[in-house]
Write an enzyme that holds these catalytic residues in place. Structure first.
Site, PDB file in Angstrom:
ATOM      1  N   ARG A  45     -67.633 -47.888 151.482  1.00 39.89           N
ATOM      2  CA  ARG A  45     -67.844 -48.985 152.436  1.00 39.89           C
ATOM      3  C   ARG A  45     -67.094 -50.220 151.949  1.00 39.89           C
ATOM      4  O   ARG A  45     -67.352 -50.700 150.850  1.00 39.89           O
ATOM      5  CB  ARG A  45     -69.337 -49.308 152.557  1.00 39.89           C
ATOM      6  CG  ARG A  45     -70.215 -48.151 153.053  1.00 39.89           C
ATOM      7  CD  ARG A  45     -70.000 -47.888 154.527  1.00 39.89           C
ATOM      8  NE  ARG A  45     -70.698 -46.697 154.980  1.00 39.89           N
ATOM      9  CZ  ARG A  45     -71.855 -46.720 155.663  1.00 39.89           C
ATOM     10  NH1 ARG A  45     -72.422 -47.879 155.945  1.00 39.89           N
ATOM     11  NH2 ARG A  45     -72.412 -45.601 156.042  1.00 39.89           N
TER      12      ARG A  45
ATOM     13  N   GLU B 124     -67.438 -53.233 152.313  1.00 38.31           N
ATOM     14  CA  GLU B 124     -68.250 -54.428 152.505  1.00 38.31           C
ATOM     15  C   GLU B 124     -67.867 -55.476 151.470  1.00 38.31           C
ATOM     16  O   GLU B 124     -67.586 -55.143 150.317  1.00 38.31           O
ATOM     17  CB  GLU B 124     -69.740 -54.090 152.357  1.00 38.31           C
ATOM     18  CG  GLU B 124     -70.249 -53.115 153.413  1.00 38.31           C
ATOM     19  CD  GLU B 124     -71.690 -52.688 153.146  1.00 38.31           C
ATOM     20  OE1 GLU B 124     -72.089 -52.704 151.970  1.00 38.31           O
ATOM     21  OE2 GLU B 124     -72.384 -52.336 154.100  1.00 38.31           O
TER      22      GLU B 124
ATOM     23  N   ARG C 177     -77.511 -55.194 145.075  1.00 39.11           N
ATOM     24  CA  ARG C 177     -77.933 -53.948 145.734  1.00 39.11           C
ATOM     25  C   ARG C 177     -76.850 -53.318 146.615  1.00 39.11           C
ATOM     26  O   ARG C 177     -77.136 -52.450 147.422  1.00 39.11           O
ATOM     27  CB  ARG C 177     -79.199 -54.180 146.542  1.00 39.11           C
ATOM     28  CG  ARG C 177     -79.096 -55.165 147.687  1.00 39.11           C
ATOM     29  CD  ARG C 177     -80.455 -55.296 148.317  1.00 39.11           C
ATOM     30  NE  ARG C 177     -80.417 -55.938 149.625  1.00 39.11           N
ATOM     31  CZ  ARG C 177     -81.452 -56.007 150.446  1.00 39.11           C
ATOM     32  NH1 ARG C 177     -82.602 -55.467 150.094  1.00 39.11           N
ATOM     33  NH2 ARG C 177     -81.360 -56.592 151.615  1.00 39.11           N
ATOM     34  N   HIS C 178     -75.603 -53.776 146.476  1.00 40.00           N
ATOM     35  CA  HIS C 178     -74.497 -53.207 147.243  1.00 40.00           C
ATOM     36  C   HIS C 178     -73.433 -52.633 146.313  1.00 40.00           C
ATOM     37  O   HIS C 178     -73.136 -53.204 145.273  1.00 40.00           O
ATOM     38  CB  HIS C 178     -73.855 -54.269 148.141  1.00 40.00           C
ATOM     39  CG  HIS C 178     -74.682 -54.634 149.333  1.00 40.00           C
ATOM     40  ND1 HIS C 178     -75.564 -55.694 149.329  1.00 40.00           N
ATOM     41  CD2 HIS C 178     -74.763 -54.077 150.563  1.00 40.00           C
ATOM     42  CE1 HIS C 178     -76.148 -55.782 150.504  1.00 40.00           C
ATOM     43  NE2 HIS C 178     -75.688 -54.812 151.276  1.00 40.00           N
TER      44      HIS C 178
ATOM     45  N   GLU D 157     -83.928 -51.145 152.054  1.00 35.46           N
ATOM     46  CA  GLU D 157     -83.732 -49.929 152.838  1.00 35.46           C
ATOM     47  C   GLU D 157     -83.179 -48.828 151.942  1.00 35.46           C
ATOM     48  O   GLU D 157     -82.275 -49.063 151.143  1.00 35.46           O
ATOM     49  CB  GLU D 157     -82.755 -50.206 153.980  1.00 35.46           C
ATOM     50  CG  GLU D 157     -82.374 -48.985 154.789  1.00 35.46           C
ATOM     51  CD  GLU D 157     -81.192 -49.245 155.704  1.00 35.46           C
ATOM     52  OE1 GLU D 157     -80.421 -48.289 155.939  1.00 35.46           O
ATOM     53  OE2 GLU D 157     -81.020 -50.396 156.158  1.00 35.46           O
TER      54      GLU D 157
ATOM     55  N   SER E  26     -81.308 -44.210 156.505  1.00 32.40           N
ATOM     56  CA  SER E  26     -81.299 -44.338 157.962  1.00 32.40           C
ATOM     57  C   SER E  26     -81.110 -42.953 158.563  1.00 32.40           C
ATOM     58  O   SER E  26     -80.373 -42.126 158.010  1.00 32.40           O
ATOM     59  CB  SER E  26     -80.168 -45.253 158.438  1.00 32.40           C
ATOM     60  OG  SER E  26     -80.435 -46.596 158.117  1.00 32.40           O
TER      61      SER E  26
ATOM     62  N   ARG F 290     -79.769 -46.336 145.421  1.00 33.43           N
ATOM     63  CA  ARG F 290     -80.939 -47.131 145.824  1.00 33.43           C
ATOM     64  C   ARG F 290     -82.246 -46.393 145.534  1.00 33.43           C
ATOM     65  O   ARG F 290     -83.241 -47.005 145.166  1.00 33.43           O
ATOM     66  CB  ARG F 290     -80.846 -47.505 147.302  1.00 33.43           C
ATOM     67  CG  ARG F 290     -79.786 -48.562 147.575  1.00 33.43           C
ATOM     68  CD  ARG F 290     -79.922 -49.143 148.965  1.00 33.43           C
ATOM     69  NE  ARG F 290     -79.008 -50.268 149.149  1.00 33.43           N
ATOM     70  CZ  ARG F 290     -79.078 -51.137 150.153  1.00 33.43           C
ATOM     71  NH1 ARG F 290     -80.025 -50.998 151.064  1.00 33.43           N
ATOM     72  NH2 ARG F 290     -78.224 -52.133 150.245  1.00 33.43           N
TER      73      ARG F 290
END
Length: 429
Positions: free
Chosen positions: A210, A212, A218-219, A352, A355, A403
Site C-alpha cells: 500500500r 500510503e 500502526r501503518h 482495525e 475487513s 496488526r
C-alpha cells in the site's frame, strides 16, 4: 556433540554447548560467562586457579556476543540460570564480536527503534524480540492448521498486477517492460476468480503493498495479509470463521509459547467467542458520545472514533452493516436496503484488524458498482469475465498479520511485529 542449552539439566554430567556470550562478569578469581542460544541460557563458570591456560586465553578473547564452543562438566547450583552451570574443560572462540556493540543485547541499555531496525540481526538476539517472532510463527502455524482442517486450498497469487484491487491511488507503480504495472494491494480479485474455478475454499498468506503516506506506529507499506474466500457462504459465515481463526491463534500461543510470553512481560488472555457485533450506525453513536468531532452518517471512522468505540467495547468486536458508499465495489448490498452492504470490520480496542464482506456475484450488479465508484469496467475485464460463466455466491476477508501480532502482544509499534519493516522512509536492511 553439541546439545541445545535447554537440554543441559542439573543431572547432565558432561556437555558440549555452542552459543553467544550474553554477559561476562569477571570477579577476579572467578569469571562467569552467560551463554545463550535460542533455547535458553547457561552459565559457564571459570575458576581461574583451576582452569587450563588455553581456557583462560580463549575466555579472555571472548567479547560479548561472540560465538563460543565450550565443553565441560555440568554441576548443579541454585545461583545459576536453570540451576546448573558448566565448568569449561575446553573453550573456543568460533566468531569474535567487535566492540562496542551497536546495541545492548542484554537489554540493560535501551535502544531507539531506528537503531534496533538498522541492526535487526542483533536486535533479534534479544529474548524479548526473539519471542515476538516465535509467537508470530506459532500464529501462522495455527492459522494454516485450522484452514487445512476445514478443507481450504492454499493458493498463491501474483503480486504484479495491471489494475488496482480497490481503486484509488495507493499503488506502487512498476517499470514493467513496455507496460504499466503495479504491486498488488490485495489478492482480492484473484481469490474471487478461484470461486468461479470451483475451489470453494481458498486461503493465502502473503505480502500486500500500500503506497500510503502515513508514517504512524500502526501503518506499513509492505504487510502480510491473511486472506480467505469461501463459496456458498455469506458474511455471517465468514465472520464465524474469523472468530475461530483469532481464538485458535491466541490458544496456540498460550499453549506453545509461555517462555516468549514471559520474556515479553505481558498479561496474556485468550479472547472468548462469539465477539460482540454492533452496526455502523451504533458505532458512530458510541463515538459521538465520547469525542467532540462531528461524525456524519456515511463518514469513515477516524482514529479518534475507533479509539472511543474500542474503549467502550473493551474486547474484540465486529462493526457490521456499513454504508455501501464507503465500502469497496465488490461488497454485496442488502436486498431490502441497497444503501447498506453486507460488509464488516473486525476490531481490536486499539485498531482495525480485518475487513470482509459477502461479495457481489452477479455480473451486471458488479459492473454497476464499479461504475458507481468512478472506475472503468474496462480496467477490470480479466476480473469481470468469470462472473459471466457461473460465479457462486461467496464471501471472505483479509486479516493483517502484523496488526494481529501487535495487538496480541501489546506492542507499541507495528514495526516490532515484522522482521524488516518497510515504511515511507525505510527500504533497508
Amino acid at each position: 556433540m553439541r546439545v541445545p542449552i535447554s537440554a543441559v539439566t542439573p543431572e547432565t554430567t558432561e556437555a558440549e554447548v555452542i552459543g553467544w556470550v550474553h554477559e561476562v562478569r569477571d570477579l577476579g578469581g572467578l569469571a562467569f560467562y552467560i551463554l545463550r542460544d535460542r533455547t535458553g541460557f547457561l552459565q559457564a563458570t571459570i575458576v581461574k586457579k583451576k582452569a587450563s591456560e588455553s581456557v583462560l586465553l580463549a575466555a579472555k578473547d571472548a567479547s560479548r556476543e561472540s560465538v563460543v564452543r565450550i565443553t565441560g562438566v555440568v554441576k548443579a547450583t541454585e545461583k545459576a540460570p536453570g540451576g546448573r552451570e558448566i565448568i569449561p574443560e575446553t573453550f573456543e572462540v568460533i566468531a569474535r564480536a567487535e566492540t562496542p556493540l551497536p546495541l545492548d543485547v542484554a537489554e540493560k541499555v535501551p535502544a531507539e527503534i531506528d537503531t534496533r531496525l538498522d541492526n535487526r540481526f542483533l536486535d533479534a538476539r534479544r529474548p524479548r524480540v526473539a519471542g515476538i517472532f516465535q509467537i508470530r510463527s506459532a500464529v501462522q502455524h495455527a492459522i494454516t492448521d485450522l484452514f487445512f482442517q476445514e478443507g481450504f486450498i492454499n493458493i498463491t497469487t501474483s503480486k504484479i498486477v495491471a489494475a488496482a484491487t480497490e481503486g484509488g491511488t495507493e499503488l506502487f507503480p512498476l517499470a514493467y517492460f513496455e507496460k504499466e504495472a503495479f504491486l498488488n494491494q490485495s489478492p482480492q480479485l484473484y481469490k474471487q476468480m478461484m470461486m468461479a474455478a470451483g475451489f470453494e475454499k481458498v486461503f493465502e498468506i502473503a505480502p500486500i503493498f500500500r503506497a500510503e503516506e502515513h508514517n504512524t506506529t500502526r501503518h506499513l507499506n509492505e504487510a502480510t495479509s491473511i486472506d480467505v474466500e469461501v463459496s456458498f457462504a455469506d458474511h455471517e459465515d465468514v465472520m464465524d470463521l474469523l472468530e475461530r481463526v483469532v481464538v485458535s491463534c491466541y490458544t496456540r500461543v498460550a499453549e506453545e509459547c509461555p517462555t516468549a510470553i514471559e520474556a515479553l512481560g505481558i498479561d496474556f488472555a485468550v479472547p472468548k467467542a462469539p465477539f460482540p457485533r454492533i452496526t455502523y450506525a451504533e458505532a458512530i453513536d458510541i463515538a459521538a458520545l465520547s469525542i467532540e468531532e462531528d461524525i456524519a452518517y456515511g463518514d469513515d471512522l477516524s482514529t479518534a472514533a475507533e479509539k472511543a468505540i474500542g474503549d467502550e467495547m473493551g474486547e474484540h468486536y465486529f462493526i457490521t452493516d456499513w454504508p455501501t458508499s464507503i465500502k469497496p465495489y465488490y461488497a454485496m448490498p442488502f436486498e431490502d436496503d441497497p444503501s447498506i452492504c453486507k460488509a464488516f470490520d473486525l476490531m481490536h480496542p486499539r485498531m482495525e484488524l480485518s475487513s470482509g464482506a459477502q461479495r457481489i456475484h452477479q455480473h451486471d450488479l458488479l459492473v454497476e458498482q464499479i461504475e458507481a465508484k468512478g472506475l472503468s469496467p474496462d480496467s477490470f475485464e480479466f476480473y469481470l469475465k468469470p462472473f459471466k460463466y457461473g460465479m457462486p455466491p461467496h464471501a471472505g476477508w483479509g486479516l493483517g498479520m502484523e496488526r494481529l501480532v501487535m495487538t496480541m502482544l501489546d506492542l507499541p509499534n507495528i514495526r516490532e511485529a515484522v522482521l524488516f519493516p518497510r515504511d515511507r522512509h525505510r527500504v533497508t536492511p
